[in-house]
Design an enzyme around this catalytic site. Structure first.
Site, PDB file in Angstrom:
ATOM      1  N   ARG A   1     -54.889  33.926  -8.318  1.00 54.34           N
ATOM      2  CA  ARG A   1     -55.753  32.638  -7.672  1.00 54.34           C
ATOM      3  C   ARG A   1     -56.681  32.135  -7.070  1.00 54.34           C
ATOM      4  NH1 ARG A   1     -49.341  31.329  -8.650  1.00 54.34           N
ATOM      5  NH2 ARG A   1     -49.216  29.343  -7.918  1.00 54.34           N
TER       6      ARG A   1
ATOM      7  N   ARG B   1     -49.505  23.463  -0.725  1.00 53.13           N
ATOM      8  CA  ARG B   1     -50.211  24.127  -2.418  1.00 53.13           C
ATOM      9  C   ARG B   1     -50.309  23.490  -3.671  1.00 53.13           C
ATOM     10  NH1 ARG B   1     -43.805  24.291  -4.332  1.00 53.13           N
ATOM     11  NH2 ARG B   1     -43.622  24.575  -6.053  1.00 53.13           N
TER      12      ARG B   1
ATOM     13  N   ARG C   1     -37.964  19.465  -9.662  1.00 49.09           N
ATOM     14  CA  ARG C   1     -37.530  20.630  -9.625  1.00 49.09           C
ATOM     15  C   ARG C   1     -36.686  21.399  -8.429  1.00 49.09           C
ATOM     16  NH1 ARG C   1     -42.294  24.770 -10.688  1.00 49.09           N
ATOM     17  NH2 ARG C   1     -42.397  25.494  -8.650  1.00 49.09           N
TER      18      ARG C   1
ATOM     19  N   LYS D   1     -46.829  25.656 -16.765  1.00 48.16           N
ATOM     20  CA  LYS D   1     -47.265  27.520 -16.758  1.00 48.16           C
ATOM     21  C   LYS D   1     -46.330  28.465 -17.321  1.00 48.16           C
ATOM     22  CE  LYS D   1     -48.933  27.830 -12.875  1.00 48.16           C
ATOM     23  NZ  LYS D   1     -48.998  26.777 -12.244  1.00 48.16           N
TER      24      LYS D   1
ATOM     25  N   ARG E   1     -35.017  25.711  -5.443  1.00 53.46           N
ATOM     26  CA  ARG E   1     -36.677  27.172  -4.560  1.00 53.46           C
ATOM     27  C   ARG E   1     -36.604  26.332  -3.268  1.00 53.46           C
ATOM     28  NH1 ARG E   1     -41.373  28.464  -8.985  1.00 53.46           N
ATOM     29  NH2 ARG E   1     -42.479  27.857  -6.727  1.00 53.46           N
TER      30      ARG E   1
HETATM   31  P1  ADP Z   1     -45.768  26.464  -8.036  1.00 54.54           P
HETATM   32  O1  ADP Z   1     -47.516  27.514  -9.663  1.00 54.54           O
HETATM   33  O2  ADP Z   1     -45.263  26.067  -8.214  1.00 54.54           O
HETATM   34  O3  ADP Z   1     -46.846  27.298  -7.011  1.00 54.54           O
HETATM   35  P2  ADP Z   1     -45.936  30.618  -7.992  1.00 54.54           P
HETATM   36  O4  ADP Z   1     -43.522  30.522  -8.565  1.00 54.54           O
HETATM   37  O5  ADP Z   1     -46.373  30.258  -8.979  1.00 54.54           O
HETATM   38  O6  ADP Z   1     -45.405  29.038  -8.836  1.00 54.54           O
HETATM   39  O7  ADP Z   1     -45.319  30.981  -7.112  1.00 54.54           O
HETATM   40  C1  ADP Z   1     -44.872  30.382  -6.212  1.00 54.54           C
HETATM   41  C2  ADP Z   1     -45.413  31.319  -4.459  1.00 54.54           C
HETATM   42  O8  ADP Z   1     -45.588  32.552  -5.322  1.00 54.54           O
HETATM   43  C3  ADP Z   1     -47.135  30.516  -3.869  1.00 54.54           C
HETATM   44  O9  ADP Z   1     -47.020  29.342  -3.915  1.00 54.54           O
HETATM   45  C4  ADP Z   1     -47.570  31.729  -2.910  1.00 54.54           C
HETATM   46  O10 ADP Z   1     -47.014  31.783  -1.910  1.00 54.54           O
HETATM   47  C5  ADP Z   1     -46.641  32.970  -4.287  1.00 54.54           C
HETATM   48  N1  ADP Z   1     -47.776  33.882  -5.192  1.00 54.54           N
HETATM   49  C6  ADP Z   1     -47.706  33.848  -6.745  1.00 54.54           C
HETATM   50  N2  ADP Z   1     -48.790  33.838  -7.639  1.00 54.54           N
HETATM   51  C7  ADP Z   1     -49.382  33.794  -6.244  1.00 54.54           C
HETATM   52  C8  ADP Z   1     -51.113  34.699  -6.438  1.00 54.54           C
HETATM   53  N3  ADP Z   1     -51.336  34.747  -7.102  1.00 54.54           N
HETATM   54  N4  ADP Z   1     -51.479  35.471  -5.043  1.00 54.54           N
HETATM   55  C9  ADP Z   1     -50.955  34.972  -3.863  1.00 54.54           C
HETATM   56  N5  ADP Z   1     -49.480  34.310  -3.891  1.00 54.54           N
HETATM   57  C10 ADP Z   1     -48.914  33.918  -4.785  1.00 54.54           C
END
Ligand code: ADP
Length: 187
Positions: free
Chosen positions: A88, A144, A127, A13, A133
């Site tokens: 989400r 996740r 990654r 994404k 990360r």
């Molecule tokens: P990925 O898609 O690889 O999980 P992101 O950068 O989108 O990576 O998200 C990393 C972390 O940030 C998530 O695992 C969560 O803990 C938090 N996070 C990001 N966006 C949200 C959201 N919309 N709601 C709740 N937690 C979020």
């Protein structure tokens, strides 16, 4: 133009959002990036978010909804934005609808990137070694992916009913996938 990039962790994404925003002249809003920036600055928001993120758990809805509500009011969002990693959960999606409705902003496309689990795990582990990360470890990745299935997958139906869901095959080269996005969005 307003879009949501939906899909499991590792679906690409963020990568696709960056390509799209250059083409369309809009901004990317990634809740993950905003949260990570807060964690590294050690702000109160970051301190609150860190433990959830490290475990691969979702940060509470009210926290991320607050972030989005503020961010979309900023000047650079006037021309349009891509939401990457938000919403989400159904609660987040409903809150987003209210936030947008209050401001007469229309969500045009929700792009759902389809990628099989085995490929996602491979990408996320890759990654982990490249970017380091802290949440790209096997335990967090498993969490996740499970949370995606439990909490985020229902959004596919939610947006399908609103007739704004578009499916994109997320397996292929970055350029191939960018072309598929272009084909469904028209930009
Ligand atoms: P990925 O898609 O690889 O999980 P992101 O950068 O989108 O990576 O998200 C990393 C972390 O940030 C998530 O695992 C969560 O803990 C938090 N996070 C990001 N966006 C949200 C959201 N919309 N709601 C709740 N937690 C979020």
């Amino acid at each position: 133009m307003q879009l949501i990039f939906l899909g499991p962790p590792g679906a690409g994404k963020g990568t696709q959002a960056k390509i799209f925003l250059e083409r369309a002249g809009i901004v990317q809003i990634s809740t993950g990036d905003i949260l990570r920036a807060s964690v590294s600055k050690g702000t109160p928001l970051g301190l609150k978010a860190k433990s959830f993120m490290d475990q691969g758990a979702l940060v509470p809805d009210d926290v991320v909804i607050g972030i989005i509500e503020q961010r979309i009011q900023e000047e650079d969002c006037k021309k349009g934005f891509i939401l990457d990693g938000f919403p989400r959960t159904l609660e987040q999606a409903k809150a987003l609808d209210e936030i947008l409705a209050k401001r007469n902003i229309k969500m045009e496309h929700v792009i759902n990137f389809n990628v099989p689990d085995e490929e996602l795990i491979k990408r996320l582990l890759g990654r982990a070694s490249q970017e380091g990360r802290s949440d790209d470890n096997p335990e967090s990745i498993k969490n996740r992916l499970q949370i995606f299935k439990d909490k985020t997958q229902p959004l596919i139906n939610y947006y399908e009913e609103k007739k704004i869901l578009r499916h994109v095959d997320g397996v292929g080269t970055t350029d191939e996938i960018a072309e598929r996005v272009k084909a469904v969005v028209g930009v």
